[in-house]
Design an enzyme around this catalytic site. Structure first.
Site, PDB file in Angstrom:
ATOM      1  N   ASP A 175      37.503  35.377  38.087  1.00  0.00           N
ATOM      2  CA  ASP A 175      36.418  34.299  38.320  1.00  0.00           C
ATOM      3  C   ASP A 175      36.544  34.391  39.964  1.00  0.00           C
ATOM      4  O   ASP A 175      37.547  33.761  40.619  1.00  0.00           O
ATOM      5  CB  ASP A 175      37.158  32.927  37.998  1.00  0.00           C
ATOM      6  CG  ASP A 175      35.940  31.817  38.551  1.00  0.00           C
ATOM      7  OD1 ASP A 175      35.212  31.387  37.590  1.00  0.00           O
ATOM      8  OD2 ASP A 175      36.261  31.241  39.552  1.00  0.00           O
TER       9      ASP A 175
ATOM     10  N   TYR B 279      34.550  32.701  48.556  1.00  0.00           N
ATOM     11  CA  TYR B 279      36.127  32.984  48.460  1.00  0.00           C
ATOM     12  C   TYR B 279      36.244  34.316  49.447  1.00  0.00           C
ATOM     13  O   TYR B 279      37.449  34.820  49.729  1.00  0.00           O
ATOM     14  CB  TYR B 279      36.732  33.519  47.057  1.00  0.00           C
ATOM     15  CG  TYR B 279      36.503  32.547  46.194  1.00  0.00           C
ATOM     16  CD1 TYR B 279      35.974  30.928  46.318  1.00  0.00           C
ATOM     17  CD2 TYR B 279      36.840  32.835  44.598  1.00  0.00           C
ATOM     18  CE1 TYR B 279      36.148  30.084  45.096  1.00  0.00           C
ATOM     19  CE2 TYR B 279      36.754  31.714  43.814  1.00  0.00           C
ATOM     20  CZ  TYR B 279      36.372  30.594  44.178  1.00  0.00           C
ATOM     21  OH  TYR B 279      36.193  29.531  43.069  1.00  0.00           O
TER      22      TYR B 279
ATOM     23  N   LYS C 226      29.662  32.997  42.033  1.00  0.00           N
ATOM     24  CA  LYS C 226      29.113  31.739  42.428  1.00  0.00           C
ATOM     25  C   LYS C 226      28.040  31.814  43.599  1.00  0.00           C
ATOM     26  O   LYS C 226      28.433  32.493  44.544  1.00  0.00           O
ATOM     27  CB  LYS C 226      29.942  30.642  42.516  1.00  0.00           C
ATOM     28  CG  LYS C 226      31.111  30.547  41.451  1.00  0.00           C
ATOM     29  CD  LYS C 226      32.059  29.508  41.617  1.00  0.00           C
ATOM     30  CE  LYS C 226      33.083  29.850  40.607  1.00  0.00           C
ATOM     31  NZ  LYS C 226      34.464  30.388  41.173  1.00  0.00           N
TER      32      LYS C 226
ATOM     33  N   HIS D  85      27.529  26.828  42.665  1.00  0.00           N
ATOM     34  CA  HIS D  85      29.159  26.491  43.252  1.00  0.00           C
ATOM     35  C   HIS D  85      29.285  25.071  43.367  1.00  0.00           C
ATOM     36  O   HIS D  85      30.353  24.533  42.840  1.00  0.00           O
ATOM     37  CB  HIS D  85      29.423  27.161  44.507  1.00  0.00           C
ATOM     38  CG  HIS D  85      30.937  27.495  44.694  1.00  0.00           C
ATOM     39  ND1 HIS D  85      31.498  28.690  45.262  1.00  0.00           N
ATOM     40  CD2 HIS D  85      31.879  26.699  44.035  1.00  0.00           C
ATOM     41  CE1 HIS D  85      32.808  28.380  45.138  1.00  0.00           C
ATOM     42  NE2 HIS D  85      33.087  27.281  44.555  1.00  0.00           N
TER      43      HIS D  85
ATOM     44  N   LEU E 108      46.489  23.699  37.594  1.00  0.00           N
ATOM     45  CA  LEU E 108      47.825  23.513  37.940  1.00  0.00           C
ATOM     46  C   LEU E 108      47.840  22.656  39.017  1.00  0.00           C
ATOM     47  O   LEU E 108      48.793  22.244  39.938  1.00  0.00           O
ATOM     48  CB  LEU E 108      48.832  24.685  38.482  1.00  0.00           C
ATOM     49  CG  LEU E 108      48.611  25.960  37.639  1.00  0.00           C
ATOM     50  CD1 LEU E 108      49.175  27.202  38.219  1.00  0.00           C
ATOM     51  CD2 LEU E 108      48.797  25.862  35.952  1.00  0.00           C
TER      52      LEU E 108
ATOM     53  N   SER F 191      47.274  32.838  40.954  1.00  0.00           N
ATOM     54  CA  SER F 191      48.523  33.224  41.557  1.00  0.00           C
ATOM     55  C   SER F 191      48.100  34.450  42.316  1.00  0.00           C
ATOM     56  O   SER F 191      47.541  35.381  41.697  1.00  0.00           O
ATOM     57  CB  SER F 191      49.516  33.210  40.414  1.00  0.00           C
ATOM     58  OG  SER F 191      50.794  33.673  41.073  1.00  0.00           O
ATOM     59  N   VAL F 192      48.970  34.851  43.251  1.00  0.00           N
ATOM     60  CA  VAL F 192      49.202  36.089  43.721  1.00  0.00           C
ATOM     61  C   VAL F 192      50.556  36.680  43.490  1.00  0.00           C
ATOM     62  O   VAL F 192      50.817  37.772  44.197  1.00  0.00           O
ATOM     63  CB  VAL F 192      49.016  36.003  45.566  1.00  0.00           C
ATOM     64  CG1 VAL F 192      47.564  35.870  45.588  1.00  0.00           C
ATOM     65  CG2 VAL F 192      49.797  35.279  46.116  1.00  0.00           C
TER      66      VAL F 192
ATOM     67  N   ARG G 225      54.300  35.508  37.893  1.00  0.00           N
ATOM     68  CA  ARG G 225      53.494  34.242  37.922  1.00  0.00           C
ATOM     69  C   ARG G 225      52.134  34.631  37.026  1.00  0.00           C
ATOM     70  O   ARG G 225      51.758  34.017  36.274  1.00  0.00           O
ATOM     71  CB  ARG G 225      52.988  33.308  38.775  1.00  0.00           C
ATOM     72  CG  ARG G 225      54.441  32.617  39.579  1.00  0.00           C
ATOM     73  CD  ARG G 225      54.178  32.209  40.541  1.00  0.00           C
ATOM     74  NE  ARG G 225      55.108  31.246  41.338  1.00  0.00           N
ATOM     75  CZ  ARG G 225      55.222  30.788  42.547  1.00  0.00           C
ATOM     76  NH1 ARG G 225      53.924  30.786  43.212  1.00  0.00           N
ATOM     77  NH2 ARG G 225      56.196  30.095  43.165  1.00  0.00           N
TER      78      ARG G 225
ATOM     79  N   ASN H 215      51.283  33.304  33.267  1.00  0.00           N
ATOM     80  CA  ASN H 215      50.055  32.602  32.982  1.00  0.00           C
ATOM     81  C   ASN H 215      49.257  32.368  32.162  1.00  0.00           C
ATOM     82  O   ASN H 215      48.275  31.763  31.523  1.00  0.00           O
ATOM     83  CB  ASN H 215      49.332  32.173  34.505  1.00  0.00           C
ATOM     84  CG  ASN H 215      50.214  31.359  35.763  1.00  0.00           C
ATOM     85  OD1 ASN H 215      51.550  30.869  35.434  1.00  0.00           O
ATOM     86  ND2 ASN H 215      49.924  31.613  36.758  1.00  0.00           N
TER      87      ASN H 215
HETATM   88  P1  A2P Z   1      50.997  31.668  44.235  1.00  0.00           P
HETATM   89  O1  A2P Z   1      49.770  32.115  44.174  1.00  0.00           O
HETATM   90  O2  A2P Z   1      51.898  31.714  45.466  1.00  0.00           O
HETATM   91  O3  A2P Z   1      51.884  32.422  43.028  1.00  0.00           O
HETATM   92  P2  A2P Z   1      46.007  26.197  40.786  1.00  0.00           P
HETATM   93  O4  A2P Z   1      45.590  27.507  39.876  1.00  0.00           O
HETATM   94  O5  A2P Z   1      45.906  25.280  40.052  1.00  0.00           O
HETATM   95  O6  A2P Z   1      44.953  26.468  41.883  1.00  0.00           O
HETATM   96  O7  A2P Z   1      47.261  26.748  41.439  1.00  0.00           O
HETATM   97  C1  A2P Z   1      47.728  27.746  42.208  1.00  0.00           C
HETATM   98  C2  A2P Z   1      48.950  27.605  42.849  1.00  0.00           C
HETATM   99  O8  A2P Z   1      49.870  27.431  41.943  1.00  0.00           O
HETATM  100  C3  A2P Z   1      49.076  28.646  43.876  1.00  0.00           C
HETATM  101  O9  A2P Z   1      50.041  27.931  44.948  1.00  0.00           O
HETATM  102  C4  A2P Z   1      50.104  29.584  43.105  1.00  0.00           C
HETATM  103  O10 A2P Z   1      51.086  30.055  43.790  1.00  0.00           O
HETATM  104  C5  A2P Z   1      50.895  28.432  42.318  1.00  0.00           C
HETATM  105  N1  A2P Z   1      51.286  29.134  40.730  1.00  0.00           N
HETATM  106  C6  A2P Z   1      50.517  29.619  40.070  1.00  0.00           C
HETATM  107  N2  A2P Z   1      51.174  30.132  39.080  1.00  0.00           N
HETATM  108  C7  A2P Z   1      52.511  29.509  39.170  1.00  0.00           C
HETATM  109  C8  A2P Z   1      53.448  29.403  38.355  1.00  0.00           C
HETATM  110  N3  A2P Z   1      53.357  30.121  37.150  1.00  0.00           N
HETATM  111  N4  A2P Z   1      54.656  28.930  38.703  1.00  0.00           N
HETATM  112  C9  A2P Z   1      54.635  28.154  40.046  1.00  0.00           C
HETATM  113  N5  A2P Z   1      53.603  28.230  40.873  1.00  0.00           N
HETATM  114  C10 A2P Z   1      52.571  28.610  40.549  1.00  0.00           C
END
Ligand code: A2P
Length: 276
Positions: free
Chosen positions: A46, A51, A76, A109, A191, A232-233, A237, A241
């Site tokens: 997505d 972005y 978008k 968007h 999250l 996440s980057v 994670r 996820n």
């Molecule tokens: P990062 O990208 O540094 O791993 P959302 O999906 O609600 O926008 O949340 C994204 C944020 O949550 C990012 O800052 C990401 O950090 C963090 N994040 C994503 N997956 C996890 C995870 N499994 N545990 C902790 N933090 C996470």
């Protein structure tokens, strides 16, 4: 490798219920992050023109060696590109950057109500779907009034409404409207932009299941019937996820998480957001 199951849209197409969200991921970082996501089983990415990472997403699609048709790609049209002709041009810009001819899902968007151009943009999306270049079309951050307006003026119901949705903002009302109209709901910032990771109620449910807080929130959102877009980057994670298909939250877990509903947004209110 974990594959997310798919769920049907009102146009008959099937979308994987977890997508890899790449908001705020810079173009150079997005290549490795997306490659990692594809490697661990994500088949839905997505992105958005805003972005500024469509080029990198496209590079990852190319480098993955996967079949284009095995990956769901959403992008978008940005606020400043709204209007009929402008949206058609924006679509060409996005597909050019992504290096693909067709997108799986093209979304408006934000409604940006003060611009008052989202009906014209919607007509452009209908045209793109008729041409087959946008395989499915939908909207993002639309409230009931915005949905009613595009449907009244065109007779075409979006396949998707992507909205901010997490335990602070479960969007009960918008979800009910989407459901009544046959529109699938997608959750951005599932999250809470990471701000709910340390919440004690989520932590308790996570401990009970021996899973992480993020996995619990993705699972909670899936069980509400949403398509979920965790970002996440971080490789571990990214992998974690999507690994949410071997446990289930029970009624008590869902009720405990429901107590966190406080209407708190991490992003703007669509009724008031008109920025470029
Ligand atoms: P990062 O990208 O540094 O791993 P959302 O999906 O609600 O926008 O949340 C994204 C944020 O949550 C990012 O800052 C990401 O950090 C963090 N994040 C994503 N997956 C996890 C995870 N499994 N545990 C902790 N933090 C996470």
């Amino acid at each position: 490798m974990v594959f997310a199951p798919t769920t049907p849209l009102n146009d008959g197409r099937e979308i994987p219920v977890i997508g890899f969200g790449v908001w705020q991921v810079p173009d150079d970082v997005v290549v490795d992050a997306t490659l990692k996501a594809l490697e661990v089983g994500y088949r839905h990415i997505d992105t958005a023109y805003l972005y500024l990472n469509e080029r990198g997403v496209g590079e990852a699609l190319q480098r993955s060696g996967l079949d284009r048709d095995d990956i769901w790609v959403t992008t978008k049209v940005w606020n400043t590109d709204q209007g009929y002709d402008e949206t058609l041009r924006a679509f060409d810009k996005s597909t050019g950057l992504l290096g693909i001819d067709e997108v799986d899902l093209y979304l408006i968007h934000w409604p940006t109500p003060d611009r008052d151009l989202y009906v014209d943009s919607w007509k452009a999306l209908i045209h793109l779907r008729e041409e087959g270049r946008a395989r499915s079309i939908g909207v993002s951050n639309f409230h009931e009034s915005h949905l009613n307006r595009i449907i009244d003026e065109t007779g075409v119901i979006p396949a998707m409404n992507q909205i901010e949705l997490h335990p602070w903002l479960p969007q009960t009302q918008v979800r009910a409207v989407n459901e009544r109209l046959g529109i699938r709901t997608e959750a951005w910032s599932p999250l809470g932009s990471g701000r709910l990771i340390d919440d004690p109620v989520i932590g308790e449910v996570a401990a009970k299941h021996g899973r992480s807080a993020a996995q619990v929130m993705v699972r909670w959102s899936l069980q509400l019937g949403n398509v979920v877009l965790p970002k996440s980057v971080t490789p571990a994670r990214i992998e974690q996820n999507i690994d949410v298909f071997d446990f289930e939250l029970d009624d008590a877990d869902m009720a405990a998480i429901a107590t966190l509903d406080c209407g708190k947004r991490t992003g703007p209110n669509p009724d008031e957001f008109n920025e470029a």
